[in-house]
Design a protein around this motif. Structure first.
Motif, PDB file in Angstrom:
ATOM      1  N   GLN A  98     121.209  28.757  54.509  1.00  0.00           N
ATOM      2  CA  GLN A  98     121.458  27.553  53.711  1.00  0.00           C
ATOM      3  C   GLN A  98     120.275  26.624  53.800  1.00  0.00           C
ATOM      4  O   GLN A  98     119.305  26.903  54.496  1.00  0.00           O
ATOM      5  N   THR A 125     120.469  16.160  56.566  1.00  0.00           N
ATOM      6  CA  THR A 125     119.958  17.310  57.345  1.00  0.00           C
ATOM      7  C   THR A 125     118.432  17.345  57.326  1.00  0.00           C
ATOM      8  O   THR A 125     117.798  17.794  58.283  1.00  0.00           O
ATOM      9  N   THR A 126     117.843  16.881  56.224  1.00  0.00           N
ATOM     10  CA  THR A 126     116.381  16.868  56.122  1.00  0.00           C
ATOM     11  C   THR A 126     115.813  15.876  57.127  1.00  0.00           C
ATOM     12  O   THR A 126     114.903  16.194  57.893  1.00  0.00           O
ATOM     13  N   ASP A 214     112.688  18.928  47.630  1.00  0.00           N
ATOM     14  CA  ASP A 214     114.008  19.287  48.126  1.00  0.00           C
ATOM     15  C   ASP A 214     114.804  19.454  46.827  1.00  0.00           C
ATOM     16  O   ASP A 214     115.255  18.485  46.224  1.00  0.00           O
ATOM     17  N   LYS A 256     123.873  26.355  47.738  1.00  0.00           N
ATOM     18  CA  LYS A 256     125.275  25.944  47.705  1.00  0.00           C
ATOM     19  C   LYS A 256     125.511  24.843  46.679  1.00  0.00           C
ATOM     20  O   LYS A 256     126.637  24.454  46.428  1.00  0.00           O
ATOM     21  N   LYS A 257     124.459  24.336  46.102  1.00  0.00           N
ATOM     22  CA  LYS A 257     124.575  23.341  45.038  1.00  0.00           C
ATOM     23  C   LYS A 257     124.286  24.046  43.712  1.00  0.00           C
ATOM     24  O   LYS A 257     125.134  24.769  43.209  1.00  0.00           O
TER      25      LYS A 257
HETATM   26  C1  PLP Z   1     122.861  19.971  50.851  1.00  0.00           C
HETATM   27  C2  PLP Z   1     121.515  19.440  50.937  1.00  0.00           C
HETATM   28  C3  PLP Z   1     120.619  19.872  51.914  1.00  0.00           C
HETATM   29  C4  PLP Z   1     121.006  20.831  53.023  1.00  0.00           C
HETATM   30  O1  PLP Z   1     121.526  22.016  52.574  1.00  0.00           O
HETATM   31  P1  PLP Z   1     122.636  22.845  53.415  1.00  0.00           P
HETATM   32  O2  PLP Z   1     122.835  24.061  52.581  1.00  0.00           O
HETATM   33  O3  PLP Z   1     123.840  21.989  53.516  1.00  0.00           O
HETATM   34  O4  PLP Z   1     122.065  23.145  54.739  1.00  0.00           O
HETATM   35  C5  PLP Z   1     119.350  19.351  51.887  1.00  0.00           C
HETATM   36  N1  PLP Z   1     118.966  18.443  50.973  1.00  0.00           N
HETATM   37  C6  PLP Z   1     119.806  17.991  50.023  1.00  0.00           C
HETATM   38  C7  PLP Z   1     119.333  17.008  49.019  1.00  0.00           C
HETATM   39  C8  PLP Z   1     121.104  18.463  49.976  1.00  0.00           C
HETATM   40  O5  PLP Z   1     121.929  17.997  49.047  1.00  0.00           O
END
Ligand code: PLP
Length: 452
Positions: A98, A125-126, A214, A256-257
Motif C-alpha cells: 500500500q 502516513t507521509t 503523492d 486503494k484510492k
Molecule cells: C491513503 C494515502 C496515503 C497512504 O496510503 P496507504 O495505502 O493508506 O498506506 C498517502 N498519501 C495520501 C494522500 C493518501 O490519501
C-alpha cells in the motif's frame, strides 16, 4: 440536465446492520470514543475512509481469477506494469502492498536527519514516514487553503513563493525532493492545477531538485483540471493524467484510492539508480520486485482498476456524488471546506462545536455524535490526528469520505438526515480527553473519555 446517476448496476450485495441508539451508546463506550475501534459490523454507513473500501467491477473480479501467482516474473506483473507505463509514462514501476510502504522505501532512501521535505500538505502516513526517517515535513499549501469557505478552484496548490524562499534559505542540499499531493487529502481533497504543478516544476528545475507526486487521487485531480482549468475542458482525462505524471521524477500511489482496489500501492521512478536501491529495499520488507507485498491476483485487479478510474462517466458520477453530500450538509448549516473536494466532505467542527476548545477535540466529539445519532462513521482530521506535538492545526475537521462505487444516493440521504438531527443538538456535544495514546499516528489507537 438529468440526474448524474451511478454508471453501473449492482451484481453482488452485502447486507448492512441497523443498531439502536442504546446499542450505539454502549458500542461507543466500549470503543473508548475512538471510531477506529468500532467493529465494522456495528457501523451502518461507513465514511471513515475511501481507502481500500471501494467496490471492484466484474472485470476486476475476473482479473482475480486470472492472477498468475508465480513468485518471479508473473504474467500479472507484466500486465500491471504495461498498464501503469501507458498511463503514467514512468519506466520503473514497483508494486508495494500500500501507499505507506512506497513512502517508507522512498524516505528511507532520500530522507534522514537535517533534510526537509516540502509538500502542499503531507498526508498523515507521509508525514509520519518523513519524520520517522529523521527529516522534517513542511506544509506549503497556498494561504487560501486555510479559509474554509473561501472558494478557489485549486485550493490544493502549493505556494511557490514560499517554496522558493525555503530553498533559498535552507539550501538545495537539504531538500532531497519536493512533493505535491494530488488531490490534497489533508487539505480537504482539493485539487492542484496543471499550472501550479508546472510552476513547482520550474522551481525544481532551477534548483535541480526532483519533484515527486503523492498521486493517490490523480484521476480525481485530473477531472477537476478538466472542469476548472482554462484550456483543459476539451482534453481527455487520460491526456491530462499524462501531463501530470510527465512533470514528475517519481510518485508514490496508494492504489486503494484511484486504483479502485482493496489493497495495493506503487512506487514510480524515473531514475535507474534510485530504482535499483528501492528494489533492494522492496525485496527486504515487501517481496520480490515483480509482486511487492501483493498476490498476482491483486496486480490484475489493479491493472483493470487503473483503466476504469480514468473513464469519464465514472469520474463525473464520483465527483458529483461528493458535491451532492457537500451541498446538503451546507444547507443544514454545517460549515464545510468549499468547494467540495474529490473524495470527501470536510466539516469544520471548530465552527459547529465552538463551545469545545481544540484541546478537547471538537472533531472527535462530532465524529462520536455522528455515530451515536445514525451509526455513521467518520474520521477526525484535527487536533487528534495532527496535534500530537502540542500544536493545534489550523482547522478542526471531520472528514466524511466516500468509498468508491459503494453507496447509493439514498444511503447518502440517510447520512444527511442523521447529520441534520445532530446539528439541532450540537450544543450538547461533549469534549474529550485522551486517556492513552501511542507515540505516532495516534488517531488510529488512542482512547478517550468524555469531559463531563
Ligand atoms: C491513503 C494515502 C496515503 C497512504 O496510503 P496507504 O495505502 O493508506 O498506506 C498517502 N498519501 C495520501 C494522500 C493518501 O490519501
Amino acid at each position: 440536465m438529468k440526474t448524474i446517476i451511478e454508471p453501473f448496476k449492482i451484481k453482488v450485495v452485502e447486507p448492512i446492520h441497523m443498531t439502536t441508539l442504546e446499542q450505539r451508546e454502549d458500542i461507543l463506550n466500549e470503543a473508548h470514543f475512538n471510531p477506529f475501534k468500532i467493529p465494522a459490523r456495528d457501523v451502518l454507513i461507513d465514511l471513515l475512509t475511501d481507502s481500500g473500501t471501494g467496490s471492484m467491477s466484474n472485470l476486476q473480479w475476473a482479473g482475480i481469477m486470472k492472477g498468475d501467482e508465480s513468485y518471479a516474473g508473473a504474467e500479472s506483473f507484466y500486465h500491471f506494469q504495461k498498464t501503469l507505463r501507458n498511463l503514467t509514462g514512468f519506466e520503473h514501476i514497483l508494486p508495494t502492498h500500500q501507499g505507506r510502504a512506497s513512502e517508507r522505501i522512498l524516505f528511507e532512501l532520500v530522507g534522514g536527519p537535517g533534510k526537509i521535505i516540502p509538500n502542499n500538505n503531507h498526508f498523515d502516513t507521509t508525514r509520519a514516514n518523513v519524520e520517522h526517517s529523521g527529516a522534517e515535513a513542511l506544509d506549503l499549501v497556498i494561504p487560501e487553503a486555510s479559509k474554509p469557505n473561501l472558494i478557489h478552484p485549486f485550493k490544493g496548490n502549493m505556494d511557490v513563493t514560499r517554496l522558493e524562499a525555503l530553498i533559498k534559505e535552507k539550501g538545495r542540499e537539504t531538500i532531497p525532493l519536493v512533493m505535491v499531493t494530488i488531490t490534497n487529502n489533508s487539505g480537504g481533497g482539493q485539487p492542484v492545477s496543471l499550472k501550479n504543478l508546472r510552476a513547482v516544476r520550474a522551481i525544481c528545475n532551477q534548483y535541480d531538485i526532483p519533484l515527486f507526486l503523492d498521486a493517490c487521487r490523480f484521476a480525481e485531480n485530473a477531472w477537476f483540471i478538466k472542469q476548472r482549468e482554462a484550456g483543459q475542458a476539451d482534453r481527455s482525462v487520460r491526456d491530462i493524467v499524462s501531463d501530470i505524471f510527465e512533470l514528475a521524477d517519481g510518485a508514490t500511489i496508494s492504489a486503494k484510492k484511484d486504483g479502485l482496489v482493496n489493497i495495493g500501492g506503487i512506487l514510480l521512478l524515473r531514475d535507474q539508480e534510485l530504482a535499483e536501491h528501492a528494489g533492494a529495499l522492496l525485496i527486504l520488507t515487501e517481496g520480490y520486485v515483480t509482486y511487492g507485498g501483493l498476490a498476482g491476483r491483486d496486480l490484475e485487479a489493479m491493472a483493470q482498476g487503473f483503466e476504469e478510474v480514468v473513464e469519464e462517466d465514472y469520474l463525473s458520477y464520483r465527483i458529483r456524488s461528493t458535491e451532492y453530500l457537500g451541498e446538503k450538509l451546507k444547507a443544514i448549516g454545517y460549515q464545510i471546506i468549499e468547494p467540495p473536494g474529490g473524495h470527501a466532505i470536510y466539516i469544520d467542527a471548530g465552527h459547529c462545536c465552538s463551545h469545545i476548545p481544540p484541546s478537547h477535540y471538537p472533531g472527535q466529539a462530532l465524529v462520536c455524535g455522528l455515530y451515536r445519532t445514525g451509526g455513521v462513521r467518520a474520521c477526525e482530521i484535527g487536533s487528534v490526528m495532527f496535534g500530537g506535538n502540542g500544536k493545534a492545526p489550523d482547522l478542526e475537521l471531520v472528514r466524511l469520505a466516500l468509498p468508491r462505487r459503494v453507496y447509493t444516493q439514498s444511503h447518502i440521504d440517510y447520512v444527511v438526515e442523521s447529520a441534520a438531527e445532530l446539528f439541532e443538538q450540537r450544543d450538547k456535544l461533549i469534549g474529550l480527553r485522551i486517556t492513552n495514546s501511542p507515540p505516532f499516528l495516534r488517531h488510529f489507537t488512542a482512547t478517550f473519555k468524555e469531559i463531563i
